[in-house]
Design an enzyme around this catalytic site. Sequence first.
Site, short mmCIF file in Angstrom:
data_model
loop_
_atom_site.label_atom_id
_atom_site.label_comp_id
_atom_site.label_asym_id
_atom_site.label_seq_id
_atom_site.Cartn_x
_atom_site.Cartn_y
_atom_site.Cartn_z
N LYS A 30 27.95 -27.21 -15.14
CA LYS A 30 29.25 -27.43 -14.50
C LYS A 30 29.44 -28.93 -14.23
O LYS A 30 28.48 -29.63 -13.89
CB LYS A 30 29.29 -26.63 -13.19
N SER A 105 35.35 -21.24 -9.10
CA SER A 105 35.71 -22.46 -9.78
C SER A 105 34.84 -22.77 -11.00
O SER A 105 35.18 -23.64 -11.79
CB SER A 105 35.62 -23.63 -8.80
N SER A 129 32.16 -19.14 -6.31
CA SER A 129 32.48 -19.78 -7.59
C SER A 129 31.53 -19.51 -8.74
O SER A 129 31.85 -19.83 -9.88
CB SER A 129 32.60 -21.29 -7.39
N1 GLN Z 1 37.55 -20.02 -4.23
C1 GLN Z 1 36.82 -20.64 -3.20
C2 GLN Z 1 37.45 -21.96 -2.84
O1 GLN Z 1 38.40 -22.29 -3.45
C3 GLN Z 1 35.39 -20.82 -3.60
C4 GLN Z 1 35.18 -21.99 -4.47
C5 GLN Z 1 33.73 -22.29 -4.71
O2 GLN Z 1 32.85 -21.46 -4.50
N2 GLN Z 1 33.48 -23.52 -5.10
O3 GLN Z 1 37.03 -22.65 -1.97
#
Ligand code: GLN
Length: 430
Positions: A30, A105, A129
């Site tokens: 990532k 994400s 994410s």
């Molecule tokens: N969807 C969650 C957020 O927007 C989790 C994102 C993540 O785990 N980085 O914060």
Amino acid sequence: MSTEYNGYITTERIEGATDGPLVDATVAVKDNISTEGVRTTCGSAMLEDYVPPYDATVVERLKAAGATIPGKTNMDEFGMGTTTETSAFGPTENPVAEGHVPGGSSGGSAAVVAAGDADMALGTDTGGSVRAPAAFCGVVGIKPTYGLVSRYGVVAYANSLEQVGPIAPTVEEAAQLLEVIAGPDPSDATVRDATEERGADAYDYTGAADGDVDGLDIGIPMELLDGADEQVTEVFWDAIDDLEAQGASYHEVDLECLRYAVEAYYVTAMSEASSNLARFDGVRYGQSGGYDGNWNETFARAREEGFGEEVKSRILLGTYALSAGYHDKYYKKAQDARAWIKRDINDALDDADVLASPTMPVPPMEMGESLEDPLKMYLADANTTPVNLANLPAISVPAGETGDGLPVGLQLVGPAFGEKEIIRAGSALA
Ligand code: GLN
């Protein structure tokens, strides 16, 4: 390598050692995880040209294990999103469900694995994410216990919540990748030695993927099924039936606290983000706003130009939640809710080996849908965020598909440093 679904931001190959457990494997990374000499953008225009001078500890470990890194994967900007649509490099499309989002994400990481453009991948999970994209793309994802994996060299979004986690086609491969990245790191004092908690073979995750669920006691928090889509619920119960047929049993659990998880998560995450992202001012890090005699304006211009809408609104909300006069009303309340969630989930895990729920309460959304309705997007994190608030480990395994062929994931949550329990249970399904 096919690129039309936009899974990679950068496709520069990084070669690992010539032998080791991952010598035949490609592991995509990532783009918020630092790679020495290869740009690391966090999906943001702010870091479009940023090239880290060092490797994150997890990247060092991949290389030492012989893995080849085929590229850096697309992501919601700074990890802020559930669909991989807030990236400055354009959205990623779900390679197994055309026209739908891959989850986020870490959507690029799950997409390249699902498309076969990497054998495995690393994501980060602050509030779901790793698990959300694993569920939406029909692959396996693990969010480790807070303190199992080093965060050194990972660009912080909300550091009290996040962990790096593996994504792979099978539980066994995800377990193998976790084994490579887990364990103490002198550069990250938050990492604990799991052998102190769980004995000498604490890190034998691959060995735990034996599919043996005979006698497994599953707790099912009914709050996490309440608002879920009907087709998702159906697939979930079929998977539970499958585990029962293999010798597991289940009981229902009441966890009132879970109703407050999304609120507590977003207040906490945005507050931490407002502080963590202060370093992107065009001087310390990020695109310069061009100095013209006034530093305040220079910083403001760099941040105005470098950050996208979602990031800006979260920094503003987080700053507001932490400001004098509001701190007790928002941030402190969120911390109280977090303590409550932590206590009650741990209590539920005293009476069950694992807790199960759908990973996501909905099937993969259509592309574009959730940008119009951010609240709906935040609510999609209802089942994943409690796990981060409680610092626990969880796995998402493919459970089946909806009538339209959209992937549905099953989430299993374990006790702290109970990665082997969730790997064992998950491997009975995938
Ligand atoms: N969807 C969650 C957020 O927007 C989790 C994102 C993540 O785990 N980085 O914060």
